[in-house]
Design a protein around this motif. Structure first.
Motif, PDB file in Angstrom:
ATOM      1  N   LYS A   1      33.276  30.774 -50.348  1.00 36.76           N
ATOM      2  CA  LYS A   1      32.207  29.922 -50.888  1.00 36.76           C
ATOM      3  C   LYS A   1      31.010  29.893 -49.941  1.00 36.76           C
ATOM      4  O   LYS A   1      29.865  30.008 -50.368  1.00 36.76           O
ATOM      5  CB  LYS A   1      32.709  28.481 -51.076  1.00 36.76           C
ATOM      6  CG  LYS A   1      33.306  28.190 -52.397  1.00 36.76           C
ATOM      7  CD  LYS A   1      33.503  26.693 -52.537  1.00 36.76           C
ATOM      8  CE  LYS A   1      34.833  26.388 -53.155  1.00 36.76           C
ATOM      9  NZ  LYS A   1      35.170  24.984 -53.138  1.00 36.76           N
TER      10      LYS A   1
ATOM     11  N   GLY B   1      44.841  33.548 -59.861  1.00 37.07           N
ATOM     12  CA  GLY B   1      43.448  33.954 -59.816  1.00 37.07           C
ATOM     13  C   GLY B   1      43.302  35.442 -59.997  1.00 37.07           C
ATOM     14  O   GLY B   1      44.223  36.124 -60.445  1.00 37.07           O
TER      15      GLY B   1
ATOM     16  N   GLU C   1      43.233  28.011 -47.767  1.00 35.10           N
ATOM     17  CA  GLU C   1      42.081  27.121 -47.952  1.00 35.10           C
ATOM     18  C   GLU C   1      40.890  27.627 -47.151  1.00 35.10           C
ATOM     19  O   GLU C   1      39.749  27.575 -47.611  1.00 35.10           O
ATOM     20  CB  GLU C   1      42.425  25.686 -47.552  1.00 35.10           C
ATOM     21  CG  GLU C   1      43.414  24.996 -48.463  1.00 35.10           C
ATOM     22  CD  GLU C   1      44.862  25.458 -48.280  1.00 35.10           C
ATOM     23  OE1 GLU C   1      45.214  25.998 -47.192  1.00 35.10           O
ATOM     24  OE2 GLU C   1      45.638  25.315 -49.229  1.00 35.10           O
TER      25      GLU C   1
ATOM     26  N   ASP D   1      38.496  35.773 -56.918  1.00 34.01           N
ATOM     27  CA  ASP D   1      38.405  34.426 -57.472  1.00 34.01           C
ATOM     28  C   ASP D   1      39.812  33.857 -57.541  1.00 34.01           C
ATOM     29  O   ASP D   1      40.509  34.041 -58.541  1.00 34.01           O
ATOM     30  CB  ASP D   1      37.755  34.465 -58.859  1.00 34.01           C
ATOM     31  CG  ASP D   1      37.552  33.083 -59.456  1.00 34.01           C
ATOM     32  OD1 ASP D   1      37.593  32.087 -58.699  1.00 34.01           O
ATOM     33  OD2 ASP D   1      37.360  32.999 -60.681  1.00 34.01           O
ATOM     34  N   LEU D   2      40.236  33.208 -56.466  1.00 35.19           N
ATOM     35  CA  LEU D   2      41.612  32.741 -56.349  1.00 35.19           C
ATOM     36  C   LEU D   2      41.686  31.220 -56.287  1.00 35.19           C
ATOM     37  O   LEU D   2      40.879  30.583 -55.613  1.00 35.19           O
ATOM     38  CB  LEU D   2      42.254  33.322 -55.091  1.00 35.19           C
ATOM     39  CG  LEU D   2      42.406  34.838 -55.082  1.00 35.19           C
ATOM     40  CD1 LEU D   2      42.759  35.340 -53.689  1.00 35.19           C
ATOM     41  CD2 LEU D   2      43.468  35.266 -56.084  1.00 35.19           C
ATOM     42  N   ASN D   3      42.686  30.681 -56.968  1.00 34.44           N
ATOM     43  CA  ASN D   3      42.971  29.248 -56.897  1.00 34.44           C
ATOM     44  C   ASN D   3      44.056  28.947 -55.877  1.00 34.44           C
ATOM     45  O   ASN D   3      44.068  27.881 -55.271  1.00 34.44           O
ATOM     46  CB  ASN D   3      43.400  28.728 -58.271  1.00 34.44           C
ATOM     47  CG  ASN D   3      42.321  28.927 -59.292  1.00 34.44           C
ATOM     48  OD1 ASN D   3      41.156  28.643 -59.050  1.00 34.44           O
ATOM     49  ND2 ASN D   3      42.696  29.465 -60.445  1.00 34.44           N
ATOM     50  N   SER D   4      45.004  29.887 -55.715  1.00 35.94           N
ATOM     51  CA  SER D   4      46.062  29.687 -54.729  1.00 35.94           C
ATOM     52  C   SER D   4      46.773  30.995 -54.412  1.00 35.94           C
ATOM     53  O   SER D   4      46.816  31.908 -55.237  1.00 35.94           O
ATOM     54  CB  SER D   4      47.091  28.658 -55.225  1.00 35.94           C
ATOM     55  OG  SER D   4      47.769  29.149 -56.361  1.00 35.94           O
TER      56      SER D   4
ATOM     57  N   LYS E   1      39.365  30.615 -48.962  1.00 39.80           N
ATOM     58  CA  LYS E   1      38.617  30.166 -50.143  1.00 39.80           C
ATOM     59  C   LYS E   1      37.283  29.523 -49.735  1.00 39.80           C
ATOM     60  O   LYS E   1      36.236  29.809 -50.313  1.00 39.80           O
ATOM     61  CB  LYS E   1      39.475  29.181 -50.933  1.00 39.80           C
ATOM     62  CG  LYS E   1      38.901  28.792 -52.258  1.00 39.80           C
ATOM     63  CD  LYS E   1      39.888  27.936 -53.031  1.00 39.80           C
ATOM     64  CE  LYS E   1      39.290  27.493 -54.340  1.00 39.80           C
ATOM     65  NZ  LYS E   1      40.229  26.728 -55.140  1.00 39.80           N
ATOM     66  N   GLU E   2      37.313  28.665 -48.712  1.00 39.91           N
ATOM     67  CA  GLU E   2      36.098  27.997 -48.247  1.00 39.91           C
ATOM     68  C   GLU E   2      35.106  28.977 -47.623  1.00 39.91           C
ATOM     69  O   GLU E   2      33.903  28.851 -47.812  1.00 39.91           O
ATOM     70  CB  GLU E   2      36.439  26.884 -47.253  1.00 39.91           C
ATOM     71  CG  GLU E   2      37.114  25.683 -47.888  1.00 39.91           C
ATOM     72  CD  GLU E   2      36.262  25.036 -48.975  1.00 39.91           C
ATOM     73  OE1 GLU E   2      35.046  24.843 -48.770  1.00 39.91           O
ATOM     74  OE2 GLU E   2      36.823  24.744 -50.054  1.00 39.91           O
TER      75      GLU E   2
END
Length: 186
Positions: A107, A151, A100, A115-118, A103-104
Motif C-alpha cells: 500500500k 487473494g 501484514e 492483491d492478497l487478503n491473507s 500488505k502495508e
C-alpha cells in the motif's frame, strides 16, 4: 587426504540430491510472492523500463522507500534482498517480518502486482486439516507444508508443489492463484 574429500563430496551430493527435498531459491522473472516452509514471505517487483537507470540508483531509491516505511512501522520491518537492472528489466526483491508488513508496504509503495487478503503457512504434520473449513486434501497427496492464500498473486514456494486447490495449474514450485486457494508443497 583425497579419500576424505571424495567422501565429503559424495555425502554432500547425497544430501542435496537423492535423499532430501529440493529447496528452491527465489529468482523470479515476473512480479510475484515467495512463500517458505517456515512462513517467511518475500515479494518481487519486476518491470521493463525505458531509461538508462543503473542498479545502484534503483537500490538507493528502494532503500529510501524502505527507510521511510520502517520509520513509520517499527513492528513491521522490510528488507531489500536484491535490486538490479539487466537488459532494461528492473527487479526488486523484498523480505518481510509478517504478512501484514507485506500488505502495508505494498500500500505504502502503491505496488499493485499482487492483491492478497491473507497468507498463512503451516507444517502439515502439526495441524489437523480435517478441522479446517474448506480444505480437503485428495488421497495420496504428500507434502510438508500448506499455504492458505486468499487473494490474487503469482506464487513461488520454497519446495516443489504437490497440490493446489480449485484445479489451479501449477508447475514445479509456481502457481497463479485467485480467490481462496491452498498450496501443498514439500
Amino acid at each position: 587426504m583425497k579419500k576424505g574429500y571424495l567422501a565429503a563430496a559424495a555425502l554432500l551430493l547425497f544430501l542435496t540430491g537423492c535423499g532430501g527435498n529440493k529447496s528452491y531459491s527465489y529468482h523470479p522473472d515476473q512480479s510475484s510472492i515467495f512463500i517458505s516452509g517456515d512462513g517467511t514471505l518475500k515479494s518481487a517487483l519486476v518491470e521493463e523500463i525505458d531509461t538508462e537507470a543503473k542498479s545502484d540508483e534503483l537500490e538507493s531509491f528502494a532503500n529510501a522507500e524502505i527507510e521511510d516505511f520502517n520509520k513509520l512501522n517499527a513492528d513491521n520491518q522490510v528488507k531489500l534482498e536484491d535490486a538490479a537492472i539487466k537488459k532494461n528489466v528492473a527487479k526488486l526483491v523484498f523480505s518481510y517480518s509478517s504478512f501484514e508488513c507485506m500488505k502495508e508496504f505494498a500500500k505504502f509503495t502503491q505496488d499493485n502486482s499482487f492483491d492478497l487478503n491473507s497468507v498463512e503457512v503451516y507444517n502439515l504434520k502439526d495441524i489437523d486439516v480435517s478441522k479446517m473449513d474448506s480444505i480437503e486434501i485428495p488421497e495420496g497427496i504428500k507434502g510438508n507444508h500448506i499455504a492458505l492464500i486468499d487473494g490474487k498473486a503469482d506464487v513461488y514456494t520454497e519446495g516443489k508443489i504437490t497440490y493446489v486447490s480449485n484445479d489451479i495449474e501449477f508447475d514445479d514450485n509456481t502457481a497463479k492463484v485467485d480467490g481462496f486457494n491452498y498450496i501443498i508443497f514439500k
